[in-house]
Design a protein around this motif. Structure first.
Motif, PDB file in Angstrom:
ATOM      1  N   VAL A 162       0.839  -1.201   0.000  1.00 28.96           N
ATOM      2  CA  VAL A 162       0.000   0.000   0.000  1.00 28.96           C
ATOM      3  C   VAL A 162       0.874   1.251   0.000  1.00 28.96           C
ATOM      4  N   MET A 163       1.981   1.192   0.766  1.00 31.12           N
ATOM      5  CA  MET A 163       2.879   2.346   0.835  1.00 31.12           C
ATOM      6  C   MET A 163       3.465   2.675  -0.533  1.00 31.12           C
ATOM      7  N   VAL A 164       3.846   1.640  -1.269  1.00 32.77           N
ATOM      8  CA  VAL A 164       4.426   1.878  -2.599  1.00 32.77           C
ATOM      9  C   VAL A 164       3.390   2.556  -3.507  1.00 32.77           C
ATOM     10  N   ILE A 165       2.142   2.099  -3.415  1.00 37.03           N
ATOM     11  CA  ILE A 165       1.096   2.740  -4.222  1.00 37.03           C
ATOM     12  C   ILE A 165       0.964   4.215  -3.831  1.00 37.03           C
ATOM     13  N   CYS A 166       0.974   4.473  -2.517  1.00 32.96           N
ATOM     14  CA  CYS A 166       0.852   5.866  -2.053  1.00 32.96           C
ATOM     15  C   CYS A 166       2.042   6.706  -2.503  1.00 32.96           C
ATOM     16  N   TRP A 167       3.230   6.096  -2.504  1.00 30.15           N
ATOM     17  CA  TRP A 167       4.421   6.806  -2.985  1.00 30.15           C
ATOM     18  C   TRP A 167       4.207   7.269  -4.419  1.00 30.15           C
ATOM     19  N   PHE A 168       3.668   6.375  -5.248  1.00 29.90           N
ATOM     20  CA  PHE A 168       3.466   6.753  -6.648  1.00 29.90           C
ATOM     21  C   PHE A 168       2.431   7.861  -6.775  1.00 29.90           C
ATOM     22  N   ILE A 169       1.371   7.775  -5.958  1.00 30.59           N
ATOM     23  CA  ILE A 169       0.369   8.855  -5.995  1.00 30.59           C
ATOM     24  C   ILE A 169       1.034  10.190  -5.652  1.00 30.59           C
ATOM     25  N   ALA A 170       1.787  10.191  -4.539  1.00 28.13           N
ATOM     26  CA  ALA A 170       2.401  11.445  -4.078  1.00 28.13           C
ATOM     27  C   ALA A 170       3.417  11.965  -5.098  1.00 28.13           C
ATOM     28  N   GLN A 171       4.224  11.060  -5.647  1.00 31.03           N
ATOM     29  CA  GLN A 171       5.260  11.487  -6.586  1.00 31.03           C
ATOM     30  C   GLN A 171       4.660  11.976  -7.903  1.00 31.03           C
ATOM     31  N   ARG A 172       3.637  11.270  -8.366  1.00 32.37           N
ATOM     32  CA  ARG A 172       3.050  11.676  -9.645  1.00 32.37           C
ATOM     33  C   ARG A 172       2.427  13.062  -9.551  1.00 32.37           C
ATOM     34  N   ILE A 173       1.763  13.329  -8.416  1.00 38.74           N
ATOM     35  CA  ILE A 173       1.192  14.673  -8.254  1.00 38.74           C
ATOM     36  C   ILE A 173       2.320  15.703  -8.222  1.00 38.74           C
ATOM     37  N   LEU A 174       3.370  15.407  -7.435  1.00 34.47           N
ATOM     38  CA  LEU A 174       4.465  16.371  -7.276  1.00 34.47           C
ATOM     39  C   LEU A 174       5.121  16.705  -8.613  1.00 34.47           C
ATOM     40  N   ASN A 175       5.303  15.681  -9.447  1.00 34.78           N
ATOM     41  CA  ASN A 175       6.057  15.888 -10.688  1.00 34.78           C
ATOM     42  C   ASN A 175       5.196  16.285 -11.871  1.00 34.78           C
ATOM     43  N   SER A 176       3.911  16.495 -11.638  1.00 37.13           N
ATOM     44  CA  SER A 176       3.015  16.865 -12.739  1.00 37.13           C
ATOM     45  C   SER A 176       2.871  18.379 -12.789  1.00 37.13           C
ATOM     46  N   PRO A 177       2.307  18.896 -13.890  1.00 36.34           N
ATOM     47  CA  PRO A 177       1.974  20.323 -13.906  1.00 36.34           C
ATOM     48  C   PRO A 177       1.042  20.704 -12.757  1.00 36.34           C
ATOM     49  N   LEU A 178       0.198  19.762 -12.325  1.00 36.67           N
ATOM     50  CA  LEU A 178      -0.658  20.040 -11.173  1.00 36.67           C
ATOM     51  C   LEU A 178       0.181  20.342  -9.939  1.00 36.67           C
ATOM     52  N   GLY A 179       1.218  19.520  -9.719  1.00 36.20           N
ATOM     53  CA  GLY A 179       2.098  19.741  -8.573  1.00 36.20           C
ATOM     54  C   GLY A 179       2.819  21.080  -8.676  1.00 36.20           C
ATOM     55  N   ARG A 180       3.223  21.430  -9.891  1.00 37.74           N
ATOM     56  CA  ARG A 180       3.905  22.712 -10.087  1.00 37.74           C
ATOM     57  C   ARG A 180       2.971  23.873  -9.766  1.00 37.74           C
ATOM     58  N   THR A 181       1.716  23.751 -10.208  1.00 40.90           N
ATOM     59  CA  THR A 181       0.754  24.802  -9.911  1.00 40.90           C
ATOM     60  C   THR A 181       0.473  24.875  -8.411  1.00 40.90           C
ATOM     61  N   MET A 182       0.408  23.696  -7.743  1.00 40.68           N
ATOM     62  CA  MET A 182       0.242  23.708  -6.286  1.00 40.68           C
ATOM     63  C   MET A 182       1.380  24.482  -5.634  1.00 40.68           C
ATOM     64  N   ARG A 183       2.612  24.226  -6.088  1.00 37.47           N
ATOM     65  CA  ARG A 183       3.759  24.891  -5.471  1.00 37.47           C
ATOM     66  C   ARG A 183       3.733  26.379  -5.769  1.00 37.47           C
ATOM     67  N   ALA A 184       3.281  26.737  -6.977  1.00 42.75           N
ATOM     68  CA  ALA A 184       3.185  28.164  -7.305  1.00 42.75           C
ATOM     69  C   ALA A 184       2.168  28.842  -6.384  1.00 42.75           C
ATOM     70  N   ILE A 185       1.057  28.170  -6.128  1.00 38.90           N
ATOM     71  CA  ILE A 185       0.033  28.740  -5.241  1.00 38.90           C
ATOM     72  C   ILE A 185       0.577  28.846  -3.826  1.00 38.90           C
ATOM     73  N   ARG A 186       1.363  27.851  -3.410  1.00 43.14           N
ATOM     74  CA  ARG A 186       1.991  27.911  -2.094  1.00 43.14           C
ATOM     75  C   ARG A 186       2.906  29.132  -2.008  1.00 43.14           C
ATOM     76  N   GLU A 187       3.646  29.402  -3.074  1.00 46.19           N
ATOM     77  CA  GLU A 187       4.606  30.510  -3.060  1.00 46.19           C
ATOM     78  C   GLU A 187       3.900  31.864  -3.088  1.00 46.19           C
ATOM     79  N   ASP A 188       2.875  31.993  -3.893  1.00 42.08           N
ATOM     80  CA  ASP A 188       2.182  33.283  -4.001  1.00 42.08           C
ATOM     81  C   ASP A 188       0.804  33.057  -4.605  1.00 42.08           C
TER      82      ASP A 188
END
Lengths: 336, 265
Positions: A162-188
């Motif tokens: 289950v942890m490995v599946i969760c790792w992929f979920i977390a990593q895929r979001i982080l490395n996607s344009p969605l993750g980039r937009t999340m980080r941009a919103i976090r920044e400003d």
């Protein structure tokens, strides 16, 4: 050996579960900057709902009562627990994120969590109030004939998968344009909105995906322990996960692994097996909390970005063509 | 008055108070499509508030904003931006912990990789679009001379580089209209020349209309077709710089007042 191996297996389970929890909080705070001060509520939501889907019907006459009670196989109950937590994430997100910013948002999550805690622990028809859920049949026992130690080892493996599946979920979001937009919103947040980003939608996604991981972690605890009650999710538990994320390093999931190992496993869980000191039963728990606080302060002073800082992304492999300027030359005349 | 066919942005009787203070008070002006216009006025005239109101960052209390033939008065900021009206801020608002390259990849509209399902199950969708956006971003960075800094954290850039990044980032969003709030604030003359070169290039090549809030009247004189003067929340006058220099009201309020505003910008 008879004692050491099950002990290590138990620690491994806590390690894997806390990894999932830390990644969940990382999606909310590390990626999107959502200050979720009621993270443990989502863990509890996953635990309770996986419980009532897997348990048999509760009976008021016997003093055990809860909703549902469907006797579903545990893996499916786990998915239901995760979904329930994700939905709760959207609900709390709508209350906290829609109109409020940063610190106000944090207070509202805390307040909402406290309301839910009061409701769940006092309204017994839901999850049996303060007594909580108990008596969950060991998962997989309907298919396998195993003793408790063997179950523990099996659960280590199940949690790992289950942890490995969760790792992929977390990593895929982080490395996607969605993750980039999340980080941009976090920044400003305002600047991201000025570029057409719907910050409420993106933060709700972060909130609910983080809550899903929290729910998965809660369900894994439920399946392992077989019981869950309000004593297991006091608001202090939220700050163990926060401490793990801050100490390990936010914005990247390896930081979460390090933090969950140091704070959650070494300090918070491993010390639970030290026998209490005669005449001073509360000494160990007190020292444990002090250690968590001290590690948090030490990291914030010495290495505020955490043991493993957010990685700088150089995923654009663009070799500098001959004749192009090198970074050392910089931008001429662009002084501030 | 701008002829109906050329009308791109129309601000109508806009008013806004903070508590008891009327920052913008019945402000009306029009901007022609394809123009480079300036919004000038003494400090506290309500220019930045007007920018915030037009861009949807502030809730309009009364009055209307029409952009590209449509009423955008009540739209939230991100929806105004999606219509093609982009604003920048008086202070640079880069995403500090994102690299320069990432700063340029955030603005482009319609990114399919921003959907959760694509992010989780079809990461190649986002990656493919990113590859195209990145190669465009390289060209844009090259144009602004920022390419060598592409992997640097945006927060580590100098003040001038941040100004260039602000414009480069806005260019990546393919806007129709750019509302720049003091784009030249706090930068050296050499860079001012480069920035106004970029503004003219964007107008001529990409057809982007500009409205600049600007204190540097030399720049305004050099690149702006039309100037709107605000004072105490109102529109005081509209016209070319040469016309405004002859307007006694404008001269009293701004150009030749006791306080030399050119020193402030």
């Amino acid at each position: 050996m008879d004692l050491i191996l099950p002990y290590l297996a138990t620690l491994a389970i806590f390690f894997f579960v806390y990894n999932i929890l830390t990644w969940g909080l990382n999606i909310q705070f590390g990626y999107a900057g959502v200050l979720d001060f009621t993270f443990i509520t989502f863990v509890a939501c996953g635990a309770y709902f996986s419980g009532v889907f897997a348990l048999g019907p509760g009976q008021k006459s016997t003093g055990f009562e809860w909703i549902l009670g469907l006797n579903w196989p545990f893996p499916i109950a786990l998915v239901m627990g995760a979904l329930a937590a994700g939905l709760l994430g959207i609900v709390i997100g709508l209350i906290a994120i829609n109109r409020l910013r940063s610190d106000y948002m944090a207070i509202v999550t805390l307040a909402t969590g406290t309301v839910i805690y009061g409701l769940v622990s006092n309204y017994t028809p839901l999850f049996d109030g303060f007594d909580g859920l108990a008596g969950l049949q060991t998962p997989f026992s309907q298919w396998l004939n195993i003793n408790y130690n063997q179950f523990t080892y099996l659960w280590v493996g199940f949690c790992a998968v289950v942890m490995v599946i969760c790792w992929f979920i977390a990593q895929r979001i982080l490395n996607s344009p969605l993750g980039r937009t999340m980080r941009a919103i976090r920044e400003d947040q305002e600047a991201a909105e000025a570029f057409g980003k719907d910050s409420v939608r993106v933060r709700l996604i972060a909130m609910s995906m983080g809550a899903v991981l929290a729910g998965v972690g809660g369900a894994l605890l439920m399946g392992f322990i077989g019981a869950f009650n309000p004593a297991g999710w006091t608001s202090g538990e939220t700050f163990v996960v926060w401490a793990a994320l801050i100490v390990g390093g936010r914005g990247n999931n390896w930081g979460g692994v390090v933090g969950s190992f140091v704070v959650a496993v070494l300090v918070n869980e491993a010390t639970r097996y030290i026998p209490p000191i005669p005449g001073n039963a509360t000494l160990i728990p007190t020292v444990r909390n002090m250690l968590i606080g001290a590690s948090l302060i030490a990291v914030l002073w010495l290495r505020p970005e955490g043991i493993i800082p957010e990685a700088r992304r150089r995923f654009y492999q663009l070799p500098l063509l001959p004749g192009r300027r090198t970074p050392a030359e910089g931008v001429g005349g662009a002084g501030s | 008055m701008v002829p109906e066919a050329d009308l791109f942005l129309r601000v109508e009787h806009l008013s806004h108070s903070f508590g008891g203070f009327k920052a913008v008070d019945d402000c009306t002006f029009e901007i022609a499509r394809g123009s480079i216009s300036a919004l000038i006025g003494p400090n506290g005239a309500g220019k930045s508030t007007a920018v915030g109101l037009i861009a949807g960052a502030l809730k309009v209390q009364s009055g209307r904003v029409y952009f590209d033939g449509q009423d955008v008065t009540r739209l939230p900021a991100y929806k105004v931006a999606r219509r093609g009206l982009l604003r920048t801020y008086q202070v640079s608002r880069e995403f500090p912990l994102l690299t320069v390259m990432e700063n340029l990849l955030v603005p482009p509209p319609d990114q399919r990789g921003e959907s959760l399902l694509n992010a989780l199950f079809r990461p190649s969708v986002g990656r493919r679009q990113d590859a195209a956006l990145a190669s465009r971003a390289v060209d844009v960075l090259e144009t602004y001379g920022l390419l060598p800094l592409r992997d640097e954290y945006a927060g580590n850039l100098s003040g001038g580089e941040k100004r260039l990044l602000e414009l480069a980032r806005a260019e990546m969003a393919n806007p129709k209209f750019m509302l720049l709030d003091e784009p030249m604030a706090g930068i050296n003359p050499a860079l001012i020349a480069r920035l106004d070169g970029h503004i003219r290039r964007l107008r001529d090549q990409a057809g982007i209309t500009f409205l600049l809030v600007e204190h540097n009247l030399d720049v305004v004189e050099r690149i702006c077709d039309q100037v709107v003067v605000m004072a105490s929340g109102r529109t005081l006058a509209e016209g070319s710089m040469a016309e405004l220099r002859r307007n006694p009201e404008v001269v009293r309020a701004y150009l030749g007042g006791g306080l030399d505003e050119r020193a402030v910008g």
